[in-house]
Design a protein around this motif. Structure first.
Motif, PDB file in Angstrom:
ATOM      1  N   ARG A 162      18.731 -31.587  21.328  1.00 54.59           N
ATOM      2  CA  ARG A 162      19.445 -32.545  22.139  1.00 54.59           C
ATOM      3  C   ARG A 162      21.048 -32.078  22.053  1.00 54.59           C
ATOM      4  O   ARG A 162      21.627 -32.275  22.813  1.00 54.59           O
ATOM      5  N   TYR A 163      21.300 -31.786  20.713  1.00 56.43           N
ATOM      6  CA  TYR A 163      22.887 -31.306  20.207  1.00 56.43           C
ATOM      7  C   TYR A 163      23.059 -30.105  21.448  1.00 56.43           C
ATOM      8  O   TYR A 163      24.436 -30.010  21.776  1.00 56.43           O
ATOM      9  N   ILE A 164      22.210 -29.035  21.430  1.00 57.43           N
ATOM     10  CA  ILE A 164      22.505 -27.844  22.070  1.00 57.43           C
ATOM     11  C   ILE A 164      22.507 -28.183  23.799  1.00 57.43           C
ATOM     12  O   ILE A 164      23.317 -27.736  24.119  1.00 57.43           O
ATOM     13  N   ALA A 165      21.792 -29.112  24.190  1.00 53.23           N
ATOM     14  CA  ALA A 165      21.847 -29.368  25.526  1.00 53.23           C
ATOM     15  C   ALA A 165      23.004 -30.197  25.942  1.00 53.23           C
ATOM     16  O   ALA A 165      23.554 -30.029  26.980  1.00 53.23           O
ATOM     17  N   ALA A 166      23.565 -31.002  25.001  1.00 52.65           N
ATOM     18  CA  ALA A 166      24.865 -31.608  25.236  1.00 52.65           C
ATOM     19  C   ALA A 166      25.782 -30.389  25.275  1.00 52.65           C
ATOM     20  O   ALA A 166      26.794 -30.624  26.113  1.00 52.65           O
ATOM     21  N   LYS A 167      25.871 -29.521  24.512  1.00 54.77           N
ATOM     22  CA  LYS A 167      26.892 -28.476  24.650  1.00 54.77           C
ATOM     23  C   LYS A 167      26.727 -27.792  25.802  1.00 54.77           C
ATOM     24  O   LYS A 167      27.754 -27.204  26.445  1.00 54.77           O
ATOM     25  N   ALA A 168      25.480 -27.569  26.264  1.00 53.90           N
ATOM     26  CA  ALA A 168      25.269 -26.574  27.404  1.00 53.90           C
ATOM     27  C   ALA A 168      25.843 -27.166  28.698  1.00 53.90           C
ATOM     28  O   ALA A 168      26.011 -26.651  29.790  1.00 53.90           O
ATOM     29  N   ASN A 169      26.223 -28.625  28.707  1.00 52.55           N
ATOM     30  CA  ASN A 169      26.624 -29.073  29.951  1.00 52.55           C
ATOM     31  C   ASN A 169      28.297 -28.614  30.382  1.00 52.55           C
ATOM     32  O   ASN A 169      28.561 -28.662  31.568  1.00 52.55           O
ATOM     33  N   ILE A 170      28.801 -27.570  29.304  1.00 50.45           N
ATOM     34  CA  ILE A 170      29.974 -27.167  29.733  1.00 50.45           C
ATOM     35  C   ILE A 170      29.992 -26.053  30.700  1.00 50.45           C
ATOM     36  O   ILE A 170      30.817 -25.956  31.237  1.00 50.45           O
ATOM     37  N   PHE A 171      28.772 -25.508  30.540  1.00 52.91           N
ATOM     38  CA  PHE A 171      28.136 -24.298  31.743  1.00 52.91           C
ATOM     39  C   PHE A 171      27.599 -24.865  32.786  1.00 52.91           C
ATOM     40  O   PHE A 171      27.675 -23.861  33.540  1.00 52.91           O
ATOM     41  N   LEU A 172      26.842 -25.818  32.793  1.00 50.18           N
ATOM     42  CA  LEU A 172      25.804 -25.870  33.878  1.00 50.18           C
ATOM     43  C   LEU A 172      26.135 -26.260  35.241  1.00 50.18           C
ATOM     44  O   LEU A 172      25.234 -25.638  36.351  1.00 50.18           O
ATOM     45  N   ARG A 173      27.330 -26.881  35.342  1.00 46.44           N
ATOM     46  CA  ARG A 173      27.843 -27.271  36.655  1.00 46.44           C
ATOM     47  C   ARG A 173      28.571 -26.163  37.303  1.00 46.44           C
ATOM     48  O   ARG A 173      29.414 -26.347  38.380  1.00 46.44           O
ATOM     49  N   GLN A 174      29.068 -24.933  36.392  1.00 43.37           N
ATOM     50  CA  GLN A 174      29.993 -23.961  36.937  1.00 43.37           C
ATOM     51  C   GLN A 174      29.413 -23.328  37.781  1.00 43.37           C
ATOM     52  O   GLN A 174      28.341 -22.970  38.218  1.00 43.37           O
ATOM     53  N   ALA A 175      30.100 -22.717  38.747  1.00 43.51           N
ATOM     54  CA  ALA A 175      29.987 -21.754  39.943  1.00 43.51           C
ATOM     55  C   ALA A 175      29.931 -20.591  39.708  1.00 43.51           C
ATOM     56  O   ALA A 175      30.823 -20.155  38.548  1.00 43.51           O
ATOM     57  N   SER A 176      29.640 -19.471  40.649  1.00 37.37           N
ATOM     58  CA  SER A 176      29.665 -18.247  40.139  1.00 37.37           C
ATOM     59  C   SER A 176      30.965 -17.396  40.419  1.00 37.37           C
ATOM     60  O   SER A 176      31.044 -16.539  39.820  1.00 37.37           O
ATOM     61  N   CYS A 177      32.138 -18.356  40.792  1.00 38.74           N
ATOM     62  CA  CYS A 177      33.577 -17.908  40.613  1.00 38.74           C
ATOM     63  C   CYS A 177      34.109 -18.306  39.454  1.00 38.74           C
ATOM     64  O   CYS A 177      35.199 -17.835  39.302  1.00 38.74           O
ATOM     65  N   ASP A 178      33.472 -19.106  38.670  1.00 45.83           N
ATOM     66  CA  ASP A 178      33.997 -19.638  37.575  1.00 45.83           C
ATOM     67  C   ASP A 178      33.530 -18.679  36.414  1.00 45.83           C
ATOM     68  O   ASP A 178      32.977 -17.626  36.441  1.00 45.83           O
ATOM     69  N   LYS A 179      34.238 -18.775  35.209  1.00 43.80           N
ATOM     70  CA  LYS A 179      34.184 -17.886  34.095  1.00 43.80           C
ATOM     71  C   LYS A 179      33.320 -18.806  32.941  1.00 43.80           C
ATOM     72  O   LYS A 179      33.968 -19.750  32.564  1.00 43.80           O
ATOM     73  N   ALA A 180      32.384 -17.878  32.219  1.00 45.92           N
ATOM     74  CA  ALA A 180      31.895 -18.428  30.883  1.00 45.92           C
ATOM     75  C   ALA A 180      32.381 -17.601  29.897  1.00 45.92           C
ATOM     76  O   ALA A 180      31.712 -16.384  29.747  1.00 45.92           O
ATOM     77  N   VAL A 181      33.096 -17.836  28.900  1.00 46.34           N
ATOM     78  CA  VAL A 181      33.528 -17.163  27.768  1.00 46.34           C
ATOM     79  C   VAL A 181      32.482 -17.608  26.589  1.00 46.34           C
ATOM     80  O   VAL A 181      32.432 -18.812  26.201  1.00 46.34           O
ATOM     81  N   TYR A 182      31.628 -16.669  25.902  1.00 44.38           N
ATOM     82  CA  TYR A 182      30.722 -17.030  25.067  1.00 44.38           C
ATOM     83  C   TYR A 182      30.725 -16.187  23.996  1.00 44.38           C
ATOM     84  O   TYR A 182      31.184 -14.806  24.073  1.00 44.38           O
ATOM     85  N   ASN A 183      30.396 -16.511  22.691  1.00 49.06           N
ATOM     86  CA  ASN A 183      30.167 -15.893  21.480  1.00 49.06           C
ATOM     87  C   ASN A 183      28.835 -14.857  21.393  1.00 49.06           C
ATOM     88  O   ASN A 183      27.742 -15.751  21.421  1.00 49.06           O
ATOM     89  N   ALA A 184      28.973 -13.647  21.553  1.00 48.58           N
ATOM     90  CA  ALA A 184      27.915 -12.912  21.583  1.00 48.58           C
ATOM     91  C   ALA A 184      26.828 -12.740  20.327  1.00 48.58           C
ATOM     92  O   ALA A 184      26.032 -12.259  20.415  1.00 48.58           O
TER      93      ALA A 184
END
Length: 434
Positions: free
Chosen positions: A182-204
């Motif tokens: 549930r904690y991960i799912a809450a964090k994931a909301n930062i990405f889930l509604r982004q569009a293809s023109c947006d940018k997702a910076v993440y820790n590889a």
């Protein structure tokens, strides 16, 4: 979001709640504040408040699993976070930062780089100033950098920042979220509604973060401390972006795993097409926020650092790795679900001794014994812990003492800031005594 004629309950009378209340009223909604503390609430009881509303706006401290909230959802009410409310009224570019650790530092660093580049930027969110206090007052040429906690993201149903940053995900706030999933799912909301023109910076380098990538529609921009990636990374003493060195790490106020924060900010700044020279200048002049491995001075020949903001295991491990030389660590605070066995199995060898103080002292000592860590001392108060740690540093020939509690502060303090000030005062008192 059209609020004209809508009845809106703001649940929570803190900074976020009061700002949301003003935002709703200024945009045509009928707002009422409800708080579990009757002295702060517009309504003397919950009777009728939630039944008669159209929208409920949750302050960060209110769980989505609160009984009133659950009943409202079941009856078809729209339940959103203050973060989402503010976002709906903001035409400025939104850059949102989340992660278990490093959110405040990274948010402030991005904001500092943007300001250095003469971009009108505002740092808001979990950092202090509520997003809703300025959301509808910005224009399209400005930027807002939002520190977004899991509490805020938990009920962010349509939040869609132009740039989203995910620093790391390690166990935290499980007393609120219930499970790691549930904690991960809450964090994931930062990405889930982004569009293809947006940018997702993440820790590889973070497995939990990378597990979310199949859900991300935005353009993915990685950063890594361990290897070159098609984004930001460390190489030969430099922070680099897509093969181009930008700034020398030795010039920065970051060490060890803290450099992940700088890499994330570098990725954002380069994607904003800011000059590498401007980015380097801003990064070199930046100083981390108070009580994040802050130098308190030298006590009887020992360097003392205040990392009161370290409220979980990962944060303390990161701070420990950043220390230059052998160190005595001060741990302890409120009793929560921290895994101190994991802490002791991941502490670097430069941590030679530990002083324990606080409500969870017994839990920490048991974990230390179980891990075979021998140099452990219990203290009664924070002042005693400071003095005992300096004494231990002399005995073990350590050059540093690091106060990095790896625990929440609520056993004795209202938050990490009050605890940090208390530790500063203890250091000053010890200096005067010696």
């Amino acid at each position: 979001m059209n609020l004209v004629g809508k009845n809106v309950v703001i649940y929570g009378a803190g900074i976020s709640g009061m700002s949301a209340y003003q935002l709703v009223r200024e945009n045509g909604g009928r707002a009422v504040i409800y708080d579990d503390n009757p002295e702060k609430s517009h309504a003397t009881s919950s009777a009728g408040v939630f039944e008669d509303c159209d929208i409920i706006v949750l302050s960060p401290g209110i769980s989505g699993f609160n009984p009133y909230v659950m009943d409202a959802k079941l009856s078809g009410k729209l339940v959103i976070s203050e973060l989402e409310l503010a976002s709906a009224f903001c035409v400025a570019e939104q850059i949102a930062v989340t992660g278990t650790n490093g959110k405040t530092t990274t948010t402030l660093l991005i904001d500092h780089i943007l300001k250095t580049a003469k971009i009108n930027s505002h740092a808001v969110g979990n950092i202090g100033a509520a997003f809703s206090s300025i959301a509808d007052k910005l224009d399209a040429m400005e930027c807002v950098v939002i520190e977004a906690s899991s509490f805020q993201l938990e009920t962010a149903l349509n939040f869609s920042p132009e740039i989203a940053v995910m620093l790391n995900i390690t166990p935290d706030h499980l007393d609120r979220h219930g499970t790691m999933e549930r904690y991960i799912a809450a964090k994931a909301n930062i990405f889930l509604r982004q569009a293809s023109c947006d940018k997702a910076v993440y820790n590889a380098d973070d497995e939990n973060v990378c597990s979310l990538l199949p859900l991300v529609k935005a353009r993915q921009i990685p950063f890594s401390l361990s290897r070159p990636v098609d984004g930001a990374y460390q190489s030969s003493g430099f922070l680099c972006y897509k093969g181009k060195p930008v700034v020398e790490t030795e010039e920065l106020d970051f060490r060890g795993r803290e450099l992940e924060n700088a890499l994330a900010a570098l990725a954002v700044a380069m994607e904003k097409e800011i000059s590498p020279y401007t980015i380097a200048d801003a990064m070199v002049s930046f100083r981390r926020p108070e009580f994040r491995r802050k130098s308190c001075g030298v006590v009887d020949g020992v360097n003392v650092y205040n990392d009161s903001k370290a409220t979980n295991v990962f944060s303390t491990v990161s701070a420990s790795e950043s220390m230059d030389g052998d160190t005595v660590l001060i741990l302890g605070g409120a009793q929560r679900a921290e895994n101190f066995g994991e802490l002791f199995s991941n502490l670097p060898s430069k941590i030679k001794g530990v002083v324990v103080v606080g409500e969870n002292a017994d839990s920490i000592i048991r974990a230390a014994v179980g891990a075979g860590f021998g140099n452990v001392l219990r203290s009664a108060t924070l002042e005693d812990a400071c003095a005992d740690a300096v004494d231990m540093a002399h005995k073990l020939e350590c050059k540093n003492v690091l106060f990095s509690p790896s625990s929440k502060s609520y056993d004795r303090y209202t938050g990490y800031f009050e605890r940090g000030r208390a530790f500063d005062a203890a250091v000053v008192k010890l200096m005067r005594k010696l």
